[in-house]
Every structure is written in structure tokens, then in C-alpha cells.
Design a protein around this motif. Structure first.
Motif, PDB file in Angstrom:
ATOM      1  N   UNK A 101      -9.932 -81.443-117.404  1.00  0.00           N
ATOM      2  CA  UNK A 101     -10.495 -82.401-116.458  1.00  0.00           C
ATOM      3  C   UNK A 101     -11.801 -81.921-115.848  1.00  0.00           C
ATOM      4  N   UNK A 102     -12.062 -80.616-115.959  1.00  0.00           N
ATOM      5  CA  UNK A 102     -13.265 -80.058-115.354  1.00  0.00           C
ATOM      6  C   UNK A 102     -13.154 -79.841-113.869  1.00  0.00           C
ATOM      7  N   UNK A 103     -11.935 -79.813-113.352  1.00  0.00           N
ATOM      8  CA  UNK A 103     -11.711 -79.622-111.913  1.00  0.00           C
ATOM      9  C   UNK A 103     -11.481 -78.159-111.541  1.00  0.00           C
ATOM     10  N   UNK A 104     -11.058 -77.350-112.518  1.00  0.00           N
ATOM     11  CA  UNK A 104     -10.743 -75.950-112.235  1.00  0.00           C
ATOM     12  C   UNK A 104     -11.418 -75.040-113.260  1.00  0.00           C
ATOM     13  N   UNK A 105     -11.878 -73.887-112.779  1.00  0.00           N
ATOM     14  CA  UNK A 105     -12.472 -72.851-113.621  1.00  0.00           C
ATOM     15  C   UNK A 105     -11.653 -71.582-113.450  1.00  0.00           C
ATOM     16  N   UNK A 106     -11.168 -71.031-114.550  1.00  0.00           N
ATOM     17  CA  UNK A 106     -10.422 -69.776-114.500  1.00  0.00           C
ATOM     18  C   UNK A 106     -11.342 -68.667-114.998  1.00  0.00           C
ATOM     19  N   UNK A 107     -11.241 -67.482-114.395  1.00  0.00           N
ATOM     20  CA  UNK A 107     -12.123 -66.375-114.778  1.00  0.00           C
ATOM     21  C   UNK A 107     -11.368 -65.056-114.722  1.00  0.00           C
TER      22      UNK A 107
END
Length: 324
Positions: free
Chosen positions: A305-311
């Protein structure tokens, strides 16, 4: 405002991503951490995990290690061995259509089809990278002095693409018109596949170790400089004759990882000092997502969805950044 939820993974993050919307962290110690309602661990490799790739249908995550195992891990933590090459380090993986998985060691690449059949592809020099084409079951192999494109499930002569030097990572453009490799030198090389026209992309102060195609494949964002270097791939000649965009420029640091947003023309940019910014292609507007960390960002990925970025980072710092 973006919010950051830290995750304690305690190890070098080889790959961070989402599997069926569940954040995961594949770690260099051989373990896999799922972060959903707490942290859940599985151990697909006894010692070192070298590579991890999500299957295209999201039915599992494929990992490889220094134990010669190619493992599939489901979102519930179930581990299935797909293939084994005893006493070989398997550090190159690619996932393709219809459950196909490619892996390589030394001069040989293999493709395991969904029915368990394996096809072997031998090369004169060591394999440097693997990538499946976006359409059709074709496998591109980066090698010394160029690249080779094989039909992964059938015989026939491969397509050979030549350019002097050692070619490592490899990627098709989303429309399948271009093939790009990262070279041992500080440069990219590409071919327009319709006529094998060469494309040179140079000027990097460091090696390109991370790249990401923007939505619709208009730009290829890359690491290896003090900004995310974004090469334009629209028009008939791709990046040739066009200047790249430079997003998230910092005079005192090098970009280590890039991750393009799945729906918007923006890119997440991670740096060697642990900082993460989000930059817009149109006007280079910037949003700070994470302040300085203790180590270089080693992996980043968006959810669908492009709502969360994991790193994740090289010393075990990790987290989930929510934009909403």
C-alpha cells in the motif's frame, strides 16, 4: 508525521521486507524475525544467511546460506527445503513467475521450477547476479564481460550481451525493454534489448550496491553517491543523452540503500550513517523519516500500500516507519 516503531533484531539485516503484510527481517546469523504482535523467530540456516527474496505470489520467502540450503519460509514460519548444494555458499537468489526460483554458486546457475524440476546453466566465469524477466520465464545472468539471457524452462541458444569487465547485480526494467548490471568498477552498464545497444552510466564515487525501479519504471534509483542517482528510462534511448536526477543530496555521506514507493513518484533513501529520508522525483522535496543511527542502513522495503517502510542496518538496528 511519520512514526517509527523500533524492532530489536540483534544482527546484520540482510533483507527487510513484508510477507503478506507481515514485516520480516532476514538476519546474517541465519535466523528470520517476523514482527507482528510481538517478535517471532525461525532458524532456516544454522550459521549464515546470505540472501533472501520474496516469492512473487507472496506464498513464502526464499533464503539461502553458507550451508548450501535453499529454504522456503511461509508467513506462519513453516520451513521447506527447496534445494541443497552441500559445501557450497549460495549467495545469489532470484524469484520468478509460477514459483520459479533461481540460485547460483561459482560458475553455475540453477532454476528450480514449481514442480521441483531443476535446470542447470553453466558459464565460463563466476556468476555475479541473477534476475528473471518481467514477462516469460527468462533468466538473466550477470557474468564476467557481460550478461547471458536463458530460457529458464526450455533449451535453445541463449542471448549473449557483451561488455568488458566484471558484472555483478543485474535487473530488467519493469517493461522488459532494458537490462542493467552493476559493475565491479563504480558504474552501471545497460543494454536496450531490442537491438543490444549499450548504455553506460558512470560517475559514481562508490560501487552501486542498491537499486530500485520507480513505479511504472520511469526511473532507476541507485546508491553509491552522496545522493540517490535516478536514471531516466522513458523515451526511446533510455538514460542516454539525459542527465540523472540527484535526490536527497548530502555533502558528508553516501547513500547505501534506495527503495522506490510502489504507488507514488517518491523514493526512500538510506545512508551510511543510518539516516533515512523520503524524496519526491518531481521537485526533490524531502521528508526526514529517521535521524542518524549507529550503522549503515542495509535494507529497506515498502509494503504494497505504500503506507509503511521497513528497514534494517548492519548492526541490528531495525524498525517500521508508518506514514499514516
Amino acid at each position: 508525521m511519520p512514526t517509527l516503531a523500533p524492532v530489536d533484531v540483534d544482527g546484520f539485516v540482510v533483507r527487510a521486507g513484508f510477507l503478506k503484510d507481515v514485516p520480516f527481517f532476514a538476519l546474517g546469523d541465519g535466523s528470520l524475525c517476523f514482527a507482528e504482535g510481538g517478535e517471532r523467530r525461525v532458524q532456516p540456516h544454522k550459521n549464515g544467511l546470505l540472501a533472501a527474496e520474496k516469492m512473487l505470489d507472496e506464498k513464502g520467502l526464499v533464503t539461502s546460506g553458507d550451508d548450501g540450503l535453499i529454504q522456503k519460509i511461509d508467513s506462519d514460519g513453516t520451513i521447506t527445503t527447496l534445494a541443497e548444494r552441500p559445501r557450497k555458499w549460495i549467495d545469489l537468489l532470484a524469484c520468478g513467475p509460477n514459483g520459479a526460483v533461481a540460485f547460483a554458486s561459482g560458475r553455475t546457475a540453477w532454476v528450480r521450477l514449481d514442480d521441483g524440476k531443476e535446470n542447470e546453466f553453466a558459464h565460463e566465469r563466476a556468476v555475479g547476479g541473477l534476475a528473471f524477466a518481467p514477462k516469460g520465464l527468462k533468466l538473466a545472468v550477470a557474468r564476467y564481460d557481460g550478461a547471458t539471457i536463458w530460457w529458464a524452462n526450455a533449451g535453445g541458444a541463449p542471448q549473449e550481451l557483451s561488455w568488458k569487465g566484471a558484472h555483478l547485480g543485474i535487473s530488467f526494467s519493469p517493461d522488459g525493454k532494458y537490462l542493467v548490471t552493476a559493475m565491479q568498477e563504480n558504474a552501471l552498464h545497460g543494454w536496450r534489448l531490442s537491438d543490444s545497444q549499450d548504455m553506460r552510466m558512470t560517475g559514481y564515487p562508490a560501487k552501486v550496491k542498491s537499486w530500485s525501479w520507480s513505479q511504472k519504471g520511469r526511473y532507476l534509483a541507485t546508491s553509491g553517491a552522496n545522493a540517490a542517482i535516478c536514471w531516466p528510462f522513458f523515451g526511446k534511448t533510455g538514460p542516454m543523452g539525459q542527465n540523472p536526477l540527484q535526490l536527497g543530496t548530502r555533502g558528508d555521506n553516501i547513500v547505501s540503500v534506495v527503495a522506490c514507493h510502489p504507488k507514488e513518484d517518491v523514493v526512500a533513501v538510506g545512508y551510511l550513517d543510518g539516516m533515512i529520508m523520503m524524496c519526491r522525483f518531481e521537485d526533490n522535496a524531502e521528508v526526514l523519516l529517521r535521524r542518524l543511527g549507529k550503522a549503515p542502513v542495509s535494507s529497506m522495503s515498502w509494503d504494497d500500500a505504500g503506507d509503511r517502510l521497513v528497514f534494517g542496518s548492519e548492526d541490528g538496528e531495525a524498525g517500521i516507519i508508518s506514514l499514516r
